[in-house]
Scaffold this motif. Structure first.
Motif, PDB file in Angstrom:
ATOM      1  N   ASP A   1     -19.641 -37.171  35.369  1.00 33.36           N
ATOM      2  CA  ASP A   1     -19.759 -38.333  34.493  1.00 33.36           C
ATOM      3  C   ASP A   1     -19.653 -37.995  33.013  1.00 33.36           C
ATOM      4  O   ASP A   1     -19.103 -38.758  32.225  1.00 33.36           O
ATOM      5  N   ALA A   2     -20.187 -36.846  32.592  1.00 33.80           N
ATOM      6  CA  ALA A   2     -20.212 -36.522  31.171  1.00 33.80           C
ATOM      7  C   ALA A   2     -18.814 -36.346  30.595  1.00 33.80           C
ATOM      8  O   ALA A   2     -18.615 -36.518  29.388  1.00 33.80           O
ATOM      9  N   LEU A   3     -17.851 -36.011  31.432  1.00 30.61           N
ATOM     10  CA  LEU A   3     -16.472 -35.916  30.937  1.00 30.61           C
ATOM     11  C   LEU A   3     -16.036 -37.240  30.326  1.00 30.61           C
ATOM     12  O   LEU A   3     -15.330 -37.275  29.314  1.00 30.61           O
ATOM     13  N   THR A   4     -16.464 -38.324  30.963  1.00 31.13           N
ATOM     14  CA  THR A   4     -16.092 -39.658  30.477  1.00 31.13           C
ATOM     15  C   THR A   4     -17.046 -40.143  29.394  1.00 31.13           C
ATOM     16  O   THR A   4     -16.629 -40.553  28.308  1.00 31.13           O
ATOM     17  N   THR A   5     -18.357 -40.087  29.671  1.00 33.60           N
ATOM     18  CA  THR A   5     -19.327 -40.689  28.759  1.00 33.60           C
ATOM     19  C   THR A   5     -19.462 -39.924  27.452  1.00 33.60           C
ATOM     20  O   THR A   5     -19.707 -40.522  26.401  1.00 33.60           O
ATOM     21  N   LYS A   6     -19.291 -38.622  27.481  1.00 36.69           N
ATOM     22  CA  LYS A   6     -19.490 -37.815  26.281  1.00 36.69           C
ATOM     23  C   LYS A   6     -18.189 -37.440  25.581  1.00 36.69           C
ATOM     24  O   LYS A   6     -18.128 -37.391  24.348  1.00 36.69           O
ATOM     25  N   TYR A   7     -17.136 -37.192  26.379  1.00 33.68           N
ATOM     26  CA  TYR A   7     -15.898 -36.688  25.789  1.00 33.68           C
ATOM     27  C   TYR A   7     -14.735 -37.668  25.857  1.00 33.68           C
ATOM     28  O   TYR A   7     -13.693 -37.423  25.259  1.00 33.68           O
ATOM     29  N   GLY A   8     -14.894 -38.750  26.599  1.00 36.76           N
ATOM     30  CA  GLY A   8     -13.845 -39.755  26.629  1.00 36.76           C
ATOM     31  C   GLY A   8     -12.658 -39.408  27.510  1.00 36.76           C
ATOM     32  O   GLY A   8     -11.564 -39.963  27.333  1.00 36.76           O
ATOM     33  N   VAL A   9     -12.841 -38.510  28.457  1.00 37.95           N
ATOM     34  CA  VAL A   9     -11.768 -38.184  29.401  1.00 37.95           C
ATOM     35  C   VAL A   9     -11.634 -39.327  30.403  1.00 37.95           C
ATOM     36  O   VAL A   9     -12.622 -39.837  30.927  1.00 37.95           O
ATOM     37  N   VAL A  10     -10.400 -39.756  30.654  1.00 35.60           N
ATOM     38  CA  VAL A  10     -10.134 -40.793  31.654  1.00 35.60           C
ATOM     39  C   VAL A  10     -10.088 -40.130  33.023  1.00 35.60           C
ATOM     40  O   VAL A  10      -9.355 -39.164  33.228  1.00 35.60           O
ATOM     41  N   ARG A  11     -10.868 -40.627  33.961  1.00 29.57           N
ATOM     42  CA  ARG A  11     -10.871 -40.053  35.306  1.00 29.57           C
ATOM     43  C   ARG A  11     -10.094 -40.941  36.259  1.00 29.57           C
ATOM     44  O   ARG A  11     -10.341 -42.137  36.346  1.00 29.57           O
ATOM     45  N   LYS A  12      -9.154 -40.348  36.947  1.00 25.96           N
ATOM     46  CA  LYS A  12      -8.286 -41.059  37.888  1.00 25.96           C
ATOM     47  C   LYS A  12      -8.549 -40.518  39.290  1.00 25.96           C
ATOM     48  O   LYS A  12      -8.208 -39.368  39.596  1.00 25.96           O
ATOM     49  N   PRO A  13      -9.166 -41.317  40.185  1.00 27.56           N
ATOM     50  CA  PRO A  13      -9.408 -40.842  41.552  1.00 27.56           C
ATOM     51  C   PRO A  13      -8.088 -40.634  42.297  1.00 27.56           C
ATOM     52  O   PRO A  13      -7.184 -41.472  42.239  1.00 27.56           O
ATOM     53  N   GLY A  14      -7.972 -39.512  42.963  1.00 23.86           N
ATOM     54  CA  GLY A  14      -6.775 -39.243  43.749  1.00 23.86           C
ATOM     55  C   GLY A  14      -6.298 -37.821  43.575  1.00 23.86           C
ATOM     56  O   GLY A  14      -6.938 -36.999  42.902  1.00 23.86           O
ATOM     57  N   GLN A  15      -5.164 -37.532  44.184  1.00 27.85           N
ATOM     58  CA  GLN A  15      -4.551 -36.214  44.096  1.00 27.85           C
ATOM     59  C   GLN A  15      -3.106 -36.361  43.655  1.00 27.85           C
ATOM     60  O   GLN A  15      -2.431 -37.333  44.017  1.00 27.85           O
ATOM     61  N   VAL A  16      -2.613 -35.402  42.887  1.00 28.50           N
ATOM     62  CA  VAL A  16      -1.198 -35.377  42.537  1.00 28.50           C
ATOM     63  C   VAL A  16      -0.395 -35.014  43.778  1.00 28.50           C
ATOM     64  O   VAL A  16      -0.692 -34.028  44.455  1.00 28.50           O
ATOM     65  N   VAL A  17       0.614 -35.825  44.090  1.00 29.18           N
ATOM     66  CA  VAL A  17       1.452 -35.569  45.268  1.00 29.18           C
ATOM     67  C   VAL A  17       2.894 -35.283  44.896  1.00 29.18           C
ATOM     68  O   VAL A  17       3.674 -34.837  45.746  1.00 29.18           O
ATOM     69  N   ALA A  18       3.279 -35.558  43.647  1.00 27.08           N
ATOM     70  CA  ALA A  18       4.649 -35.276  43.221  1.00 27.08           C
ATOM     71  C   ALA A  18       4.675 -35.105  41.713  1.00 27.08           C
ATOM     72  O   ALA A  18       3.900 -35.721  40.976  1.00 27.08           O
ATOM     73  N   VAL A  19       5.577 -34.234  41.254  1.00 23.08           N
ATOM     74  CA  VAL A  19       5.778 -33.990  39.822  1.00 23.08           C
ATOM     75  C   VAL A  19       7.258 -34.132  39.515  1.00 23.08           C
ATOM     76  O   VAL A  19       8.110 -33.564  40.203  1.00 23.08           O
ATOM     77  N   ASP A  20       7.580 -34.928  38.500  1.00 22.71           N
ATOM     78  CA  ASP A  20       8.954 -35.042  38.004  1.00 22.71           C
ATOM     79  C   ASP A  20       8.963 -34.437  36.606  1.00 22.71           C
ATOM     80  O   ASP A  20       8.591 -35.095  35.633  1.00 22.71           O
ATOM     81  N   ALA A  21       9.383 -33.160  36.537  1.00 23.22           N
ATOM     82  CA  ALA A  21       9.319 -32.454  35.263  1.00 23.22           C
ATOM     83  C   ALA A  21      10.301 -33.013  34.245  1.00 23.22           C
ATOM     84  O   ALA A  21      10.049 -32.948  33.037  1.00 23.22           O
ATOM     85  N   LEU A  22      11.433 -33.571  34.699  1.00 25.08           N
ATOM     86  CA  LEU A  22      12.417 -34.132  33.770  1.00 25.08           C
ATOM     87  C   LEU A  22      11.911 -35.431  33.166  1.00 25.08           C
ATOM     88  O   LEU A  22      12.016 -35.655  31.956  1.00 25.08           O
ATOM     89  N   ALA A  23      11.375 -36.301  34.023  1.00 21.00           N
ATOM     90  CA  ALA A  23      10.860 -37.585  33.543  1.00 21.00           C
ATOM     91  C   ALA A  23       9.461 -37.457  32.949  1.00 21.00           C
ATOM     92  O   ALA A  23       8.969 -38.394  32.322  1.00 21.00           O
ATOM     93  N   ARG A  24       8.825 -36.312  33.166  1.00 22.02           N
ATOM     94  CA  ARG A  24       7.458 -36.071  32.720  1.00 22.02           C
ATOM     95  C   ARG A  24       6.489 -37.111  33.292  1.00 22.02           C
ATOM     96  O   ARG A  24       5.765 -37.799  32.555  1.00 22.02           O
ATOM     97  N   THR A  25       6.504 -37.192  34.597  1.00 22.98           N
ATOM     98  CA  THR A  25       5.589 -38.094  35.295  1.00 22.98           C
ATOM     99  C   THR A  25       5.005 -37.368  36.502  1.00 22.98           C
ATOM    100  O   THR A  25       5.604 -36.444  37.046  1.00 22.98           O
TER     101      THR A  25
END
Length: 331
Positions: free
Chosen positions: A107-131
C-alpha cells in the motif's frame, strides 16, 4: 531465499508482529501515511511501467517515482496485493519464523510515493510500439520499461505444478508451498529421510539450497533424532556458493545427517509414494525412499519460455534461453 536479510523492502507496509493467521486482512497497515517529498526534476509526461512487484520491482518503482518527480508516472504491474518474502523463508522450515512474519502489503507504494498499481501480469511486450499487454487484455504505453517479473518453474522429474502445490513442494518462492513443506518436515519421525534436489546452475539464490539442507538437518537432529537423514541430490558437479562453508557443514557440523551427492542425473520422483530415483556421478542407478521430497526444480525468468515475451522485449537470452543477460553497470 537465504538467512541474510535483504535491504530492498521499498514501499512496504511491514507486519508489527508475527501473527498466527495467513489471511490478508490480518496484516496491519503502517501507522504513518505521510506523503514523501518528490524530487523537482522538471520532467513531465514520462511513463514508466514496472513489470513485477518483488524486491527489485518495488525498489525500482519507489525510487523512479521519488527521484523522477511528479512528472514521472510509474505503474507497477503485479497480480498480488501482498508480497511474501523468499528471503528468510528457510527459517519457516524449523519453526523459528512463520509465513505471516514474511508477508507485507504494498500500500505505501501508492499512498506515500504515488505509484500506480495495476493488478495483473505482463503477457506481451511490443518494443517498437512501446506497449505492454496485461493479463486482463489492457494495454499500457510506456517511455521506459523495467522488467522484474521473477521466475517460473518447469514441470520436472515427472512432477507437475499440482504436485508442487500439494505433495512435493519446491518452496522456492515464499508462500503456501513454504508452509506446506514446514508442515511435512514437522511430521517427520526419527529415522525418516528428507530428499531435496538442486538444479543445474544458473538458478535463483546459489547458496539457498545448501543453506536449506543445513536448516532442515539441524531441526531434525534436535527435534526428531539423530537417525534422520537429509539426502541432497545436486545436478551440479560441486557446491555452487560458499563452498568451504557448506563442505564444513556437511562433513562436520551435520556429519551423519546430511548426505551430499553431486553430479546426479536422470532424477525421477513418484509424487504419490515419494520414491526418488537417480543416476549417480559414476553412472550407477540409485533409488531412495523419502518421507518428504523437496524438489528445487529447474526454473527460468518469467517470459523466457519459447514464444514468450522476453525475446520480444529485445533481451539477450545468453544462458540457454532461460535467463536474460544483464549489464550490472547499467542494467
Amino acid at each position: 531465499m537465504g538467512l541474510a536479510a535483504g535491504g530492498l523492502t521499498a514501499g512496504l507496509l511491514p507486519l508489527k508482529g508475527w501473527a498466527g493467521d495467513d489471511e490478508d486482512d490480518k496484516i496491519p497497515s503502517a501507522s504513518s501515511t505521510s506523503v514523501a517529498a518528490l524530487a523537482s526534476t522538471g520532467l513531465s509526461g514520462q511513463r514508466i511501467v514496472v513489470a513485477g512487484g518483488g524486491m527489485a520491482g518495488m525498489t525500482a518503482a519507489k525510487y523512479l517515482r521519488l527521484w523522477g518527480g511528479s512528472g514521472v508516472q510509474v505503474t507497477l504491474v503485479e497480480p498480488d496485493a501482498v508480497y511474501t518474502s523468499s528471503i528468510m523463508s528457510n527459517l519457516v522450515l524449523n519453526g523459528s519464523r512463520n509465513i505471516d512474519s514474511l508477508r507485507f502489503k504494498r500500500d505505501a507504494l501508492t499512498t506515500k510515493y504515488g505509484v500506480v498499481r495495476k493488478p495483473g501480469q505482463v503477457v506481451a511486450v511490443d518494443a517498437l510500439a512501446r506497449t505492454v499487454t496485461v493479463s486482463d487484455k489492457s494495454v499500457l504505453a510506456y517511455d521506459r520499461l523495467v522488467l522484474a517479473p521473477g521466475v517460473s518453474f518447469d514441470d520436472a522429474y515427472g512432477l507437475t505444478q499440482a504436485d508442487y502445490d500439494t505433495r512435493t513442494p519446491h518452496a522456492w518462492r515464499g508462500g503456501a508451498q513454504t508452509a506446506l513443506l514446514a508442515k511435512q518436515v514437522a511430521a517427520m519421525r526419527n529415522g525418516d529421510t528428507f530428499v531435496m534436489t538442486i538444479p543445474k546452475a544458473p538458478y535463483r539464490c546459489p547458496p539457498g539450497p545448501y543453506e536449506r539442507a543445513c536448516v532442515v538437518a539441524d531441526y531434525l537432529k534436535r527435534s526428531k533424532g539423530t537417525n534422520c537423514r537429509v539426502l541432497v541430490l545436486d545436478e551440479n558437479l560441486a557446491i555452487q556458493a560458499e563452498k568451504h562453508t557448506f563442505e564444513t557443514a556437511f562433513a562436520q557440523t551435520h556429519a551423519g545427517i546430511i548426505e551430499y551427492v553431486p553430479g546426479v542425473t536422470q532424477i525421477a520422483v513418484q509424487a504419490q509414494t515419494r520414491l526418488v530415483s537417480y543416476v549417480d556421478a559414476l553412472g550407477a542407478p540409485m533409488a531412495r525412499q523419502a518421507q518428504v521430497v523437496n524438489p528445487i526444480v529447474p526454473h527460468r525468468a518469467s517470459g523466457s519460455a519459447p514464444g514468450g515475451w522476453m525475446a520480444a522485449a529485445g533481451l539477450n537470452n545468453g544462458t540457454g534461453g532461460r535467463w536474460a543477460n544483464v549489464n550490472v553497470l547499467s542494467y
